[in-house]
Design an enzyme around this catalytic site. Structure first.
Site, PDB file in Angstrom:
ATOM      1  N   ASN A 269      22.304  27.324 -39.587  1.00 13.98           N
ATOM      2  CA  ASN A 269      23.518  28.076 -39.961  1.00 13.98           C
ATOM      3  C   ASN A 269      23.260  29.034 -41.133  1.00 13.98           C
ATOM      4  O   ASN A 269      24.186  29.555 -41.737  1.00 13.98           O
ATOM      5  CB  ASN A 269      24.664  27.109 -40.317  1.00 13.98           C
TER       6      ASN A 269
ATOM      7  N   ASP B 274      16.307  19.912 -53.260  1.00 12.50           N
ATOM      8  CA  ASP B 274      17.512  19.122 -53.014  1.00 12.50           C
ATOM      9  C   ASP B 274      17.199  17.658 -52.742  1.00 12.50           C
ATOM     10  O   ASP B 274      16.048  17.281 -52.516  1.00 12.50           O
ATOM     11  CB  ASP B 274      18.322  19.740 -51.853  1.00 12.50           C
TER      12      ASP B 274
ATOM     13  N   GLU C 196      25.402  25.570 -48.301  1.00  6.99           N
ATOM     14  CA  GLU C 196      26.039  25.804 -47.008  1.00  6.99           C
ATOM     15  C   GLU C 196      26.843  27.110 -47.036  1.00  6.99           C
ATOM     16  O   GLU C 196      27.075  27.680 -48.105  1.00  6.99           O
ATOM     17  CB  GLU C 196      26.968  24.614 -46.695  1.00  6.99           C
TER      18      GLU C 196
ATOM     19  N   HIS D 186      21.738  28.242 -43.998  1.00  9.51           N
ATOM     20  CA  HIS D 186      21.711  27.648 -45.345  1.00  9.51           C
ATOM     21  C   HIS D 186      20.291  27.647 -45.901  1.00  9.51           C
ATOM     22  O   HIS D 186      19.316  27.635 -45.154  1.00  9.51           O
ATOM     23  CB  HIS D 186      22.353  26.256 -45.383  1.00  9.51           C
TER      24      HIS D 186
END
Ligand code: GLP
Length: 240
Positions: A135, A67, A142, A137
Protein backbone atom coordinates in the site's frame (compact mmCIF):
# COMPACT_ATOMS: atom_id res chain seq x y z
CA UNK A 1 15.46 9.74 -7.74
CA UNK A 2 17.89 7.35 -9.38
CA UNK A 3 16.26 4.11 -10.59
CA UNK A 4 17.96 0.75 -11.12
CA UNK A 5 15.84 -2.10 -12.50
CA UNK A 6 17.44 -5.53 -12.35
CA UNK A 7 16.53 -8.84 -13.99
CA UNK A 8 15.88 -10.60 -10.73
CA UNK A 9 15.90 -10.52 -6.92
CA UNK A 10 19.54 -11.61 -6.59
CA UNK A 11 20.78 -8.82 -8.84
CA UNK A 12 18.65 -6.32 -6.91
CA UNK A 13 20.35 -7.49 -3.70
CA UNK A 14 23.79 -7.21 -5.37
CA UNK A 15 23.18 -3.59 -6.39
CA UNK A 16 22.20 -2.62 -2.86
CA UNK A 17 25.10 -4.59 -1.43
CA UNK A 18 27.66 -2.73 -3.59
CA UNK A 19 26.52 0.58 -2.09
CA UNK A 20 26.51 -0.72 1.49
CA UNK A 21 29.91 -2.36 1.12
CA UNK A 22 31.43 0.83 -0.33
CA UNK A 23 30.16 2.80 2.64
CA UNK A 24 31.30 0.30 5.28
CA UNK A 25 34.75 0.05 3.69
CA UNK A 26 35.21 3.80 3.20
CA UNK A 27 33.76 4.77 6.58
CA UNK A 28 34.01 1.96 9.15
CA UNK A 29 32.21 4.19 11.70
CA UNK A 30 29.06 4.63 9.62
CA UNK A 31 25.48 4.43 10.79
CA UNK A 32 23.32 2.01 8.80
CA UNK A 33 19.55 2.31 8.88
CA UNK A 34 18.17 -1.20 8.46
CA UNK A 35 14.84 -2.72 7.50
CA UNK A 36 13.16 -6.07 8.03
CA UNK A 37 10.95 -8.12 5.71
CA UNK A 38 11.77 -10.52 2.87
CA UNK A 39 13.12 -7.81 0.59
CA UNK A 40 16.48 -7.12 2.32
CA UNK A 41 17.23 -10.80 3.12
CA UNK A 42 19.44 -11.21 0.03
CA UNK A 43 21.35 -8.07 0.96
CA UNK A 44 21.92 -9.33 4.50
CA UNK A 45 23.14 -12.69 3.16
CA UNK A 46 25.64 -10.90 0.90
CA UNK A 47 26.84 -8.77 3.84
CA UNK A 48 27.23 -11.90 5.99
CA UNK A 49 29.13 -13.77 3.24
CA UNK A 50 31.32 -10.76 2.57
CA UNK A 51 32.26 -10.61 6.25
CA UNK A 52 33.04 -14.33 6.28
CA UNK A 53 35.02 -14.51 3.04
CA UNK A 54 36.52 -11.04 2.70
CA UNK A 55 36.61 -9.89 6.31
CA UNK A 56 34.70 -6.64 5.77
CA UNK A 57 34.37 -5.53 9.37
CA UNK A 58 31.34 -4.05 11.14
CA UNK A 59 33.14 -3.65 14.46
CA UNK A 60 32.55 0.09 14.66
CA UNK A 61 29.37 0.27 12.61
CA UNK A 62 26.18 1.38 14.32
CA UNK A 63 22.74 0.34 13.14
CA UNK A 64 19.28 1.75 13.69
CA UNK A 65 16.22 -0.25 12.71
CA UNK A 66 13.02 1.15 11.35
CA UNK A 67 10.34 -0.49 13.40
CA UNK A 68 9.20 -3.12 15.89
CA UNK A 69 5.90 -4.74 16.79
CA UNK A 70 4.35 -3.57 20.05
CA UNK A 71 4.26 -6.45 22.53
CA UNK A 72 7.09 -8.52 21.03
CA UNK A 73 10.46 -8.72 22.79
CA UNK A 74 13.81 -9.61 21.25
CA UNK A 75 13.45 -13.29 22.24
CA UNK A 76 10.18 -13.65 20.37
CA UNK A 77 10.87 -15.26 16.98
CA UNK A 78 8.35 -12.93 15.32
CA UNK A 79 10.00 -9.75 16.58
CA UNK A 80 12.09 -7.62 14.26
CA UNK A 81 14.89 -7.63 16.85
CA UNK A 82 15.03 -11.42 16.57
CA UNK A 83 14.95 -11.19 12.76
CA UNK A 84 17.91 -8.81 12.65
CA UNK A 85 19.94 -10.98 14.94
CA UNK A 86 19.17 -14.13 12.98
CA UNK A 87 19.73 -12.80 9.48
CA UNK A 88 22.53 -10.34 10.04
CA UNK A 89 23.96 -9.43 13.43
CA UNK A 90 24.98 -12.90 14.55
CA UNK A 91 26.69 -13.49 11.19
CA UNK A 92 29.00 -10.47 11.28
CA UNK A 93 31.38 -8.94 13.83
CA UNK A 94 29.07 -6.10 14.87
CA UNK A 95 28.97 -5.12 18.54
CA UNK A 96 25.37 -5.79 19.62
CA UNK A 97 25.56 -2.73 21.88
CA UNK A 98 25.80 -0.67 18.71
CA UNK A 99 22.56 -2.05 17.23
CA UNK A 100 19.42 -0.12 18.03
CA UNK A 101 15.73 -0.86 17.64
CA UNK A 102 12.58 0.18 19.48
CA UNK A 103 11.79 -1.94 22.54
CA UNK A 104 8.54 -3.72 21.68
CA UNK A 105 7.99 -4.53 25.36
CA UNK A 106 8.24 -0.93 26.61
CA UNK A 107 5.37 -0.21 29.00
CA UNK A 108 5.54 3.56 28.65
CA UNK A 109 5.22 3.84 24.88
CA UNK A 110 5.44 7.60 24.75
CA UNK A 111 8.70 7.53 26.66
CA UNK A 112 10.05 4.82 24.36
CA UNK A 113 9.20 6.90 21.29
CA UNK A 114 11.03 9.88 22.78
CA UNK A 115 14.04 7.77 23.69
CA UNK A 116 14.34 6.33 20.19
CA UNK A 117 13.73 9.67 18.56
CA UNK A 118 16.53 11.29 20.59
CA UNK A 119 18.80 8.45 19.59
CA UNK A 120 17.99 8.95 15.91
CA UNK A 121 18.77 12.64 16.24
CA UNK A 122 22.23 11.64 17.45
CA UNK A 123 22.79 8.84 14.96
CA UNK A 124 22.03 10.15 11.52
CA UNK A 125 21.86 7.29 9.02
CA UNK A 126 24.58 7.38 6.36
CA UNK A 127 22.46 4.93 4.38
CA UNK A 128 18.88 3.99 5.15
CA UNK A 129 17.65 0.70 3.65
CA UNK A 130 13.93 0.52 2.97
CA UNK A 131 11.44 -1.99 1.67
CA UNK A 132 7.97 -0.95 0.59
CA UNK A 133 4.52 -2.14 1.63
CA UNK A 134 2.03 -3.07 -1.09
CA UNK A 135 0.00 0.00 0.00
CA UNK A 136 3.04 2.27 -0.34
CA UNK A 137 4.01 2.30 3.33
CA UNK A 138 7.63 2.66 4.38
CA UNK A 139 8.71 1.32 7.77
CA UNK A 140 5.24 1.17 9.36
CA UNK A 141 4.17 4.62 8.17
CA UNK A 142 0.74 3.76 6.82
CA UNK A 143 -1.25 5.89 4.33
CA UNK A 144 -2.10 9.38 5.67
CA UNK A 145 0.85 9.51 8.10
CA UNK A 146 2.12 13.08 8.36
CA UNK A 147 5.24 13.87 6.36
CA UNK A 148 6.45 15.59 9.58
CA UNK A 149 6.06 12.46 11.72
CA UNK A 150 8.83 11.28 14.04
CA UNK A 151 8.99 8.03 16.06
CA UNK A 152 5.46 6.98 16.99
CA UNK A 153 3.14 4.06 17.64
CA UNK A 154 0.94 3.14 14.72
CA UNK A 155 -2.18 1.05 14.29
CA UNK A 156 -1.38 -1.24 11.37
CA UNK A 157 -3.54 -1.11 8.25
CA UNK A 158 -5.66 -4.18 7.53
CA UNK A 159 -3.72 -4.76 4.28
CA UNK A 160 -0.42 -4.72 6.22
CA UNK A 161 -1.74 -7.19 8.81
CA UNK A 162 -2.82 -9.45 5.94
CA UNK A 163 0.51 -9.09 4.05
CA UNK A 164 2.56 -9.80 7.17
CA UNK A 165 0.36 -12.69 8.37
CA UNK A 166 2.31 -15.04 6.07
CA UNK A 167 5.08 -14.97 8.66
CA UNK A 168 2.79 -15.90 11.57
CA UNK A 169 0.84 -19.09 12.34
CA UNK A 170 -2.43 -17.23 11.88
CA UNK A 171 -3.62 -13.72 11.12
CA UNK A 172 -4.86 -13.37 14.73
CA UNK A 173 -1.27 -13.58 15.96
CA UNK A 174 -0.12 -10.52 14.00
CA UNK A 175 0.27 -7.60 16.40
CA UNK A 176 -2.10 -4.72 15.62
CA UNK A 177 0.29 -1.97 16.73
CA UNK A 178 3.93 -1.16 16.07
CA UNK A 179 6.60 1.37 16.91
CA UNK A 180 8.00 3.02 13.82
CA UNK A 181 10.46 5.67 12.75
CA UNK A 182 8.48 8.56 11.34
CA UNK A 183 8.84 9.86 7.81
CA UNK A 184 10.95 12.76 9.03
CA UNK A 185 13.42 10.36 10.69
CA UNK A 186 13.71 8.44 7.42
CA UNK A 187 14.18 11.60 5.34
CA UNK A 188 17.01 12.61 7.70
CA UNK A 189 19.22 9.87 6.24
CA UNK A 190 22.07 11.06 4.03
CA UNK A 191 21.27 8.42 1.43
CA UNK A 192 18.21 6.21 1.01
CA UNK A 193 18.05 2.90 -0.83
CA UNK A 194 14.53 1.61 -1.38
CA UNK A 195 14.27 -1.94 -2.66
CA UNK A 196 11.27 -3.73 -4.14
CA UNK A 197 10.77 -7.18 -5.56
CA UNK A 198 7.83 -9.01 -7.09
CA UNK A 199 4.70 -8.07 -8.95
CA UNK A 200 2.69 -7.35 -5.77
CA UNK A 201 4.92 -4.27 -5.28
CA UNK A 202 4.48 -2.98 -8.86
CA UNK A 203 1.65 -0.58 -8.07
CA UNK A 204 3.42 0.89 -5.03
CA UNK A 205 6.60 1.31 -7.09
CA UNK A 206 4.62 3.06 -9.81
CA UNK A 207 3.18 5.48 -7.23
CA UNK A 208 6.64 6.03 -5.76
CA UNK A 209 8.04 7.10 -9.13
CA UNK A 210 5.09 8.69 -10.93
CA UNK A 211 2.31 9.26 -8.39
CA UNK A 212 1.39 12.57 -6.80
CA UNK A 213 3.53 13.38 -3.75
CA UNK A 214 0.93 12.94 -1.05
CA UNK A 215 0.55 11.67 2.52
CA UNK A 216 -1.99 9.22 1.12
CA UNK A 217 0.97 7.26 -0.32
CA UNK A 218 3.79 7.60 2.24
CA UNK A 219 6.64 6.43 -0.02
CA UNK A 220 6.08 9.38 -2.37
CA UNK A 221 7.86 11.64 0.14
CA UNK A 222 11.10 10.00 -1.00
CA UNK A 223 10.96 12.02 -4.23
CA UNK A 224 11.79 15.06 -2.08
CA UNK A 225 15.02 13.43 -0.90
CA UNK A 226 18.20 14.59 -2.61
CA UNK A 227 19.88 11.19 -2.66
CA UNK A 228 17.38 8.36 -2.98
CA UNK A 229 17.90 5.28 -5.14
CA UNK A 230 15.18 2.83 -6.10
CA UNK A 231 16.53 -0.64 -6.79
CA UNK A 232 13.86 -3.07 -7.96
CA UNK A 233 13.55 -6.24 -9.97
CA UNK A 234 11.71 -6.20 -13.27
CA UNK A 235 8.45 -7.54 -11.78
CA UNK A 236 8.27 -4.73 -9.22
CA UNK A 237 9.25 -2.27 -11.96
CA UNK A 238 6.80 -3.68 -14.50
CA UNK A 239 4.46 -0.65 -14.46
CA UNK A 240 7.20 1.96 -14.83
C1 GLP B 1 6.72 -4.52 6.85
C2 GLP B 1 7.85 -3.62 7.35
C3 GLP B 1 8.40 -2.74 6.24
C4 GLP B 1 8.67 -3.58 5.02
C5 GLP B 1 7.39 -4.18 4.51
C6 GLP B 1 7.57 -5.02 3.27
O1 GLP B 1 5.48 -3.92 6.92
N1 GLP B 1 7.48 -2.83 8.45
O2 GLP B 1 9.57 -2.10 6.70
O3 GLP B 1 9.24 -2.77 4.02
O4 GLP B 1 6.88 -5.01 5.53
O5 GLP B 1 7.99 -6.31 3.61
P1 GLP B 1 8.54 -7.36 2.61
O6 GLP B 1 9.93 -6.95 2.29
O7 GLP B 1 8.50 -8.67 3.36
O8 GLP B 1 7.66 -7.36 1.42
Amino acid sequence: MEIIITDNYDLMSEEAFKLVKNLVRSNPNSVLGLATGSTPLGLYKLMSDDYNYNGTSYKNIKTVNLDEYVGLGKDNVQSYAYFMNKYLFKNIDINLNNTYIENGLAIDKEKECKRYNNLLNELKQDIQILGIGSNGHIAFNEPFTSFDSVVHVVKLAESTIKDNSRLFNSIDEVPRYAFTMGLKNIMNAKKIIIMASGVNKAKAVYELVHGKITEEVPCTILRNHKDCILICDKEAGSLL
